[in-house]
Design an enzyme around this catalytic site. Structure first.
Site: not given
Ligand SMILES: O=C(O)C(=O)C[C@]1(C(=O)O)C=C[C@@H](O)C=C1
Length: 356
Positions: A255, A257
């Site tokens: 992921t 961010f």
């Protein structure tokens, strides 16, 4: 065992520790003085990225690069706290991957605040109650996080950093073994990401979707028949034992961010990205014409994502990431040309590419 050699080595380690401590204190004093001299933002993501990259390149071993980075991440975190105590918000609850991303980026010195929604993270940073916000923007398996894209367009905030986090899912429980597990809690996305493993190892128990992985861990900590799927931080926080580690079906699950603030990175770090959102006139070849300056000035694009403009007219905005800082000459020229061709353009900020 050679007792005298052991004793001598431990004495040497004590002496080294004293040296390290003296040097750390001196570093802290330097940083505090830098904080007094500096104008503008105290936190400097571009300088931090340079320090971490330089240390990783200099590392002579035997400590692995990851250990050296973590140590220096913490040293800078403590030095920055001498200059200015930071408040960093993330999408909660505590124990989620968002918290892990915030700590990976800022080290452990800031005050971390868990907020209930991505929207709230944006609002609190904009209101000045929080210095920096850490929000998910895209996942390599699930794709874009739409709400973060929309909020970047709406709020007058800047991107000052990015964090890449490998997502490792673990099965954790108070139960002593897999055989004792009667139900599994997790966020629906995590259940989906571990689908193959679950159907092989726990085919006959119910899988219960809950609001977050941290919530799943909290429930499992109250019920010895249950297990949760969550990240390592949740196991530590809720005192659960990891019964099976890294059970995600895709081992490259990552992921990305973003760190949002009222400022972006003041200058280039040497390896940077610039993000923007824009729209093109609705006519043939418009997209080609819009992006042409990037090719002309030799600027690489690392992301192009379209999203409905919310006008209800089948109009779209385009989220673009390019390599380089807005102050780098080719990027500056390409952006100026792009702005002339776009019907709308908002610069979202320049920031160092994730250092690790
Ligand atoms: O160089 C600076 O501007 C500092 O404040 C020092 C320091 C560091 O500890 O190295 C600390 C905080 C900044 O975010 C960047 C670097």
């Amino acid at each position: 065992m050679d007792e005298s050699e052991l004793l001598a080595l431990r004495r040497r380690i004590d002496a080294i520790d004293e040296e390290i401590l003296k040097l750390l204190s001196e570093r802290g004093r330097c940083a505090r003085r830098v904080g007094e001299l500096k104008q503008g933002a105290i936190y400097r993501p571009e300088r931090e990225a340079q320090v971490l990259r330089r240390i990783a390149a200099l590392n002579p071993g035997p400590l692995p690069e990851s250990a050296v980075r973590t140590i220096f991440r913490e040293i800078m975190s403590a030095c920055l706290a001498l200059e200015q105590p930071l408040k960093v918000a993330y999408l909660g609850p505590a124990g989620t991957f968002s918290e892990a991303a915030a700590r990976k980026h800022f080290g452990s010195a800031p005050q971390f605040v868990s907020l209930a929604s991505i929207d709230e993270v944006f609002r609190e940073v904009e209101a000045g109650n929080i210095d920096y916000g850490v929000v998910p923007i895209e996942n390599s398996v699930e794709g874009m996080v739409g709400v973060t894209h929309d909020l970047l367009l709406l709020h007058p905030l800047q991107i000052c950093g990015e964090v890449m986090l490998r997502i490792h899912q673990h099965l954790m429980s108070l139960a002593p073994s897999l055989a004792a597990v009667k139900r599994v809690y997790s966020h629906a996305q995590s259940l989906a990401q571990c689908h193959e493993w679950l159907s092989r190892h726990l085919p006959d128990v119910p899988y219960v979707p809950v609001a977050s992985n941290a919530e799943a861990a909290r429930l499992a900590a109250q019920d010895p028949d249950a297990a949760a799927i969550a990240g390592e931080a949740a196991a530590e926080r809720y005192g659960l034992t990891v019964l099976a580690a890294n059970i995600e079906d895709d081992p490259n699950n990552t992921t990305r961010f973003l760190v949002i603030a009222k400022h972006d990175a003041a200058g280039p770090s040497g390896r940077d990205k610039t993000s923007l959102v824009c729209s093109a006139p609705n006519k043939p070849g418009a997209m080609h014409r819009l992006l042409e300056p990037l090719a002309h000035y030799g600027v690489s694009m690392t992301k192009l994502q379209s999203r409905p403009a919310k006008s209800g007219l089948w109009e779209y905005v385009f989220y673009i990431d390019v390599e380089g800082h807005r102050l780098d000459e080719p990027v500056r020229q390409a952006l100026a040309a792009l702005e002339e061709r776009a019907t709308f353009l908002k610069l979202l900020g320049s920031y160092p590419a994730a250092a690790w």
